[in-house]
Design an enzyme around this catalytic site. Structure first.
Site, PDB file in Angstrom:
ATOM      1  N   HIS A   2     -48.925  43.074  12.591  1.00  0.00           N
ATOM      2  CA  HIS A   2     -48.600  41.646  12.785  1.00  0.00           C
ATOM      3  C   HIS A   2     -49.339  41.030  13.967  1.00  0.00           C
ATOM      4  CE1 HIS A   2     -45.417  42.931  15.757  1.00  0.00           C
ATOM      5  NE2 HIS A   2     -45.723  41.775  16.284  1.00  0.00           N
ATOM      6  N   ASP A  60     -46.290  48.502  10.018  1.00  0.00           N
ATOM      7  CA  ASP A  60     -46.698  47.543  11.043  1.00  0.00           C
ATOM      8  C   ASP A  60     -47.706  48.164  12.020  1.00  0.00           C
ATOM      9  OD1 ASP A  60     -47.015  45.222  12.403  1.00  0.00           O
ATOM     10  OD2 ASP A  60     -44.916  44.935  12.915  1.00  0.00           O
ATOM     11  N   SER A 109     -46.145  43.294  21.757  1.00  0.00           N
ATOM     12  CA  SER A 109     -46.398  43.914  20.461  1.00  0.00           C
ATOM     13  C   SER A 109     -47.771  44.576  20.424  1.00  0.00           C
ATOM     14  CB  SER A 109     -46.322  42.872  19.349  1.00  0.00           C
ATOM     15  OG  SER A 109     -44.985  42.652  19.006  1.00  0.00           O
TER      16      SER A 109
END
Lengths: 182, 303
Positions: A43, A72, A137
């Protein structure tokens, strides 16, 4: 302990990159090999040629080489050599309460260290009692030895969720075998 | 890479492992269990607000097996409840909350639905003396924690870096901060609940309203408070009525403590005063008087 934390932060800074990818904003990534393999979240890397910024400020064009939306995870390659690399550890022997550190670029801040502990260990995700923000992230979650135990991926109910390093190694193995990862 | 960090990490995991042996998950509401501490042999303390039912309660032990639990009693005023379980777990290593210092490392150790430990780390953020909860309970020491109480953590243990249990954590007593109930308060409530199954509260058998006292009256009677509470109803043959109290009496002191609001009176109606003759200073018709009221016990409300 202070000195050790400062040293850990400095080491993490060298192996964590910034990733700019289209409208995804700023994310983080981990330098996995000296010749330019970078691991991050799917992402975070949403375009084929994300811009990668190294700790020394150098900007490079990266190439997305694999992306697994389910896990992910994403792998990006940059043209480089002799980079400092993260050391991977193992997440399975860690117990609740183990010291963990995260490094990344949360919410516009760059090169930020977070300190916390492992919250629980039973899930497919590593759950950490640590303060993270969106730009973390793709960045590394490391143990007290500074070894990568996961990739910071989400924040749920105040807890930091990370993909365990074992899943990252599986992902890279499939990539090396030339199996389609997309 | 760096040994102080590894030492620190090992210390925390040891504290969690040691204390976690006496922590259970309490299943008494839908979907989300709360936590409980094996406080005394066969006795578990938990957060009252985590119990949504009084029957069919079970606990999940460390390791994942489940046992039935019976409710001994609950005290919503301090957010404590006591359960009885088969005595097969180690009892928590309970320390002294008085030893806490602001800045001490603090762990909240809880149990998840499958019986594994979950933990949150922070520091003791503030300490103060005794206080009353928003539900009227008396707590011996205010312990504010700078740490996250995640879902299911209420009823878990406040644990020191040495692995000692120093209180029970709950999110039910403050909207903004994590609070721990000190060992002394938990012991007191456990004693009362185990003995009587409930927290006895003192009872006067009156209805009260706060009033302001006129300046002239304060001066003529040499009173040091601005207000008192006026009796607006009186239960026939209740503890106050038996002492000769009348509607319209203004209570200004209770057991030598000045009272300015109904809350002050409620706080003084402690279980220890039940059955005791207590001097109550009143103003009646502009003159001061003392009544001696033998405190009753508040009748139990039917559930």
């Amino acid at each position: 302990m202070n000195t050790a934390l400062i040293a850990a932060a400095e080491a993490l800074k060298q192996v964590t990159v910034q990733i700019h990818s289209g409208r995804a904003g700023v994310g983080s990534g981990v330098i996995w090999s000296g010749d330019g393999l970078i691991v991050s979240n799917a992402h975070v890397v949403r375009s084929p040629y994300p811009e990668i910024i190294l700790a020394n400020g150098k900007r490079l064009k990266g190439t997305l080489i694999a992306r697994d939306k389910q896990q992910d995870l994403a792998a990006v390659r940059i043209e480089a050599s002799h980079l400092d690399t993260a050391q991977s550890g193992t997440s399975t022997p860690l117990k609740p309460g183990s010291l963990v550190m995260a490094f990344g670029h949360p919410l516009g801040a760059t090169n930020a260290l977070s300190l916390g502990i492992l919250h629980r260990t039973t899930e497919a995700w590593l759950q950490a009692d640590i303060r993270l923000a969106p730009g973390n992230s793709g960045g590394p979650l490391v143990d007290a030895q500074g070894h990568v135990i996961g990739i910071n991926t989400a924040i749920v109910g105040g807890l930091g969720l990370a993909v365990p390093v074992e899943a990252v190694l599986q992902f890279l193995k499939r990539l090396a075998l030339g199996q389609a990862v997309a | 890479m760096t040994s102080p960090l590894i030492d620190f990490s090992n210390r925390i995991t040891e504290a969690v492992e040691q204390s976690g042996k006496a922590i259970v998950a309490v299943n008494a509401r839908q979907r989300f269990p709360s936590s409980g501490i094996h406080w005394r042999p066969g006795i578990v303390v938990t957060a009252d607000h985590g119990l949504k039912r009084d029957e069919e309660i079970s606990v999940t032990l460390p390791g994942g097996s489940t046992r039935g639990a019976t409710l001994v009693g609950r005290d919503p005023s301090t957010d404590l409840a006591v359960l009885r379980i088969p005595n097969e777990l180690p009892v928590a290593d309970i320390g002294d909350s008085q030893s806490l210092r602001v800045g001490s490392l603090a762990l909240a150790v809880a149990s998840t639905d499958n019986g594994n430990s979950a933990v949150s780390m922070g520091v003791i953020s503030a300490l103060a003396g005794s206080w009353r909860t928003w539900r009227g309970g008396q707590v011996d020491q205010l312990i504010r924690l700078d740490l996250n109480l995640y879902s299911g953590f209420s009823g878990g243990a406040l644990v020191s870096a040495e692995g000692q249990v120093l209180g029970m954590v709950t999110a039910g007593l403050s909207r903004s901060t994590a609070i721990a109930l000190p060992v002394a308060t938990v012991n007191r409530v456990v004693d009362q609940l185990v003995q009587k199954g409930r927290i006895a509260r003192g009872y006067l058998g009156v209805g009260m309203q706060p009033v302001r006292l006129p300046e002239s009256l304060k001066q003529s009677l040499n009173l040091n408070s601005d207000g008192g509470v006026i009796l607006v109803s009186l239960e026939n043959d209740g503890p106050a009525a038996r002492s000769g109290a009348m509607i319209g009496d203004i209570v200004v002191a209770f057991d030598s403590e000045t009272v300015g609001d109904t809350e002050d009176v409620l706080a003084l109606l402690t279980p220890e005063r039940i059955g005791m003759p207590i001097p109550v200073a009143i103003v009646r018709g502009g003159t001061a008087a003392i009544l001696t009221i033998t405190i009753g016990e508040r009748p139990r409300r039917e559930r």
